[in-house]
Enzyme design. Structure first.
Site, mmCIF file in Angstrom:
data_model
loop_
_atom_site.group_PDB
_atom_site.id
_atom_site.type_symbol
_atom_site.label_atom_id
_atom_site.label_comp_id
_atom_site.label_asym_id
_atom_site.label_seq_id
_atom_site.Cartn_x
_atom_site.Cartn_y
_atom_site.Cartn_z
ATOM 1 C CE LYS A 1 -8.854 21.631 15.295
ATOM 2 N NZ LYS A 1 -8.098 20.929 16.312
ATOM 3 C CD1 TRP B 1 -12.546 18.400 14.140
ATOM 4 C CD2 TRP B 1 -10.952 18.645 12.608
ATOM 5 N NE1 TRP B 1 -11.340 18.150 14.748
ATOM 6 C CE2 TRP B 1 -10.343 18.298 13.836
ATOM 7 C CE3 TRP B 1 -10.126 18.867 11.494
ATOM 8 C CZ2 TRP B 1 -8.963 18.149 13.980
ATOM 9 C CZ3 TRP B 1 -8.756 18.719 11.642
ATOM 10 C CH2 TRP B 1 -8.183 18.367 12.868
ATOM 11 C CB THR C 1 -0.963 -0.011 1.207
ATOM 12 O OG1 THR C 1 -1.632 1.229 1.276
ATOM 13 C CG2 THR C 1 -0.271 -0.262 2.522
ATOM 14 C CD GLU D 1 -3.309 -0.643 5.276
ATOM 15 O OE1 GLU D 1 -4.249 -0.521 4.466
ATOM 16 O OE2 GLU D 1 -2.399 0.186 5.389
#
Ligand code: AMP
Length: 543
Positions: A439, A444, A185, A330
């Protein structure tokens, strides 16, 4: 007290043996690099995989050896999946879209013994051949009539190799935790990291993806994995389809809208899987050609957030149900898939649609939690937003030959690097990659949400929202946009489009129009490249 059930290891070869015996009519159809469509059935695939395994033994391949592949989705690649892993060797699928120095790094890091390549990737290998330290030779995945002239050393023809071997083999039986395949990855920083799957994880994941509340593969389906076999095992479909006997249609090198439409129509594909970019190309083609994909019942979309506008278009215009899904290399990769529960019948159409746009809900086999910055678990209320962690038998416990991994700091959990919320019914909504969140003044903003709104505008082809440095707020969102050819869309008009869709302070500060957005080797937007270029755009010049 131990149970008295048979202790049969879960091995990939058992999927092949089962398919050959039980799915004799199951077809595997491939578009080839050489041109024509190739078709055969599961028994012939199994016999050729056995020939390949015998050939590998002849080449001196031992259990645990890594065998690299650079190949599209095709029948020979499927033979490698089973022939290599079935012996107890490791099928190392390599993403040919990576930079050449990354490809040579991972081949050397994996210490691949032999490399099998489609003709398309011979030039890639020629360019790096002198850097490959442990490779004994190169097998061209073609027949003798199509063998290329090449500067590569120790070249073998795949079909010649198989022709010389028996199609009989006693597949070895070994511990189900033996490594079966390897996929690197590529993070945005540092070297690519290897995820090493096992026979057990692969077989369990295959059961998982065939569940009706998951991809729902079955013998009455025709499956088209557009998601590549060189990245995360084509989302496990290369194992799931033979397990249940789905007809398998492999698109080879041609993944443009026109080729996909033709393949779906010609082969009566009922279920497909791929990333949003692929489906955007298909929808564009359907729009401009007036063609349809009437056999297609559903498509599984993941790898990046699937825009709401895409879900609507598939559903309303073409009668195709979109199953949004989330996963990672994963996690083998399926983590969650969006399928409706019974209670969804009681919702209004709008509410049902909003639910269907979330990434999905967990399968048995994947345990999830979201945590705050102090690693405290957050409630599943659909509001609290936290770091997503997962664990389960098909989640990686570490990376190949890497001692330390920041993703595994909490024992027994894998930190995904994604941020999201989970509602009381278990539906996960991904807000962002942790590092892509914006941010602004301590609050956020989700780049995914801003991008999804932008691509809902009829004149926007693709959009990326990134954080730009801002003197007052720290960071502010800006949009980088590719618009449709000749569109008169202006910055002001696009920003006005946000007004009834997000809070005022979340509306981007600026729009930059460009010809093309940068993508990573797995087709995701390369935010790193964009940030490097545009993050200073809002700053007041100092001095
Ligand atoms: P990869 O390992 O290359 O498959 O990338 C995995 C990452 O892709 C995840 O950690 C997510 O950030 C992203 N991803 C995958 N599926 C989705 C999705 N449905 N929505 C948003 N992001 C996704």
């Amino acid at each position: 007290m131990r149970g008295l059930m048979m202790d049969q290891p879960l091995l990939i070869s058992s999927i092949l043996k089962f398919a050959a015996r039980n799915h004799v009519e199951g077809e595997i159809v491939s578009r080839t690099v050489e041109g024509p469509i190739h078709r055969y059935r599961y028994p012939e695939w199994a016999a050729r995989s056995a020939r390949l395994a015998n050939a590998l033994l002849g080449l001196g391949v031992n259990q645990g050896d890594r065998i690299g592949t650079l190949a599209w989705n095709g029948y020979r690649h499927l033979e490698l999946y089973y022939g290599v892993s079935g012996l107890g060797a490791v099928c190392h699928t390599i993403n040919p879209r990576l930079f050449p120095n990354q490809i040579s790094y991972i081949i050397n890091h994996a210490d691949d013994r032999w490399l099998f390549t489609d003709l398309s990737f011979v030039p890639v290998l020629e360019a790096i051949a002198d850097q490959l330290t442990g490779v004994k030779g190169f097998v061209m995945m073609t027949d003798s009539a199509h063998m290329p002239a090449t500067s590569l050393p120790n070249v073998i023809c795949y079909e010649d190799l198989l022709a010389a071997e028996s199609d009989q083999i006693e597949w070895p039986v070994f511990d189900e935790n033996t490594a079966s395949s390897l996929c690197y990855t590529s993070g945005t920083t540092g070297h690519p990291k290897g995820v090493l799957y096992s026979h057990r994880s692969t077989v369990l994941h295959s059961y998982g993806i065939c569940l009706p509340d998951s991809m729902g593969l079955s013998s009455s389906e025709c499956m088209l994995p557009v998601v590549p076999m060189f990245h995360v095992n084509a989302w496990g479909t290369a194992y799931g389809a033979p397990m249940v006997g789905s007809k398998l249609v492999l698109p080879g090198p041609r993944m443009d809208g026109e080729s996909l439409q033709a393949l779906i129509e010609d082969e009566s594909v009922t279920v497909a899987a791929g990333v949003p970019t692929i489906w955007a190309a298909l929808l564009n083609h359907l729009e401009s050609s007036g063609k349809r994909v009437d056999s297609l019942k559903r498509t599984i979309i993941g790898g990046s957030s699937c825009p709401e506008s895409m879900i609507r278009t598939f559903q309303d215009r073409y009668g195709v149900r979109v199953l949004h899904a989330w996963g990672m290399t994963e996690t083998s990769p399926i983590g969650v898939v969006n399928t409706p529960k019974l209670f969804a019948d009681t919702l209004s159409e709008e509410q049902r649609f909003a639910l269907g746009c979330k990434q999905g809900r967990g399968l048995f086999g994947i345990e999830m939690k979201i945590t705050d910055d102090d690693d405290r678990a957050l409630p599943w209320d659909g509001i609290a937003m936290g770091k997503l962690k997962v664990r389960g038998p098909w989640v990686c416990s570490g990376y190949y030959q890497l001692d330390q991994s920041s993703a595994h700091q909490e024992p027994g959990w894998f930190e995904t690097g994604d941020v999201g919320s989970i509602d009381p019914h278990g539906y996960l909504q991904i807000t962002d990659r942790t590092k892509d969140l914006i941010k602004s003044g301590g609050e956020w903003i989700s780049s995914i949400e801003l991008e999804n709104i932008a691509v809902g505008h009829p004149d926007v082809v693709e959009a990326a929202a990134i954080a730009a440095r801002d003197d007052r707020w720290g960071e502010r969102p800006i949009l980088i946009v590719v618009k449709t050819e000749g569109s008169p869309l202006t910055e002001a008009a696009l920003l006005a489009y946000y007004e009834d869709k997000v809070a005022k302070w979340q509306i981007p500060n600026a729009v930059v129009f460009c010809e093309e957005l940068p993508h990573t080797a797995t087709g995701k937007l390369s935010k790193l490249t964009l940030r490097e270029k545009y993050e200073g755009i809002l700053e007041t010049p100092k001095g």
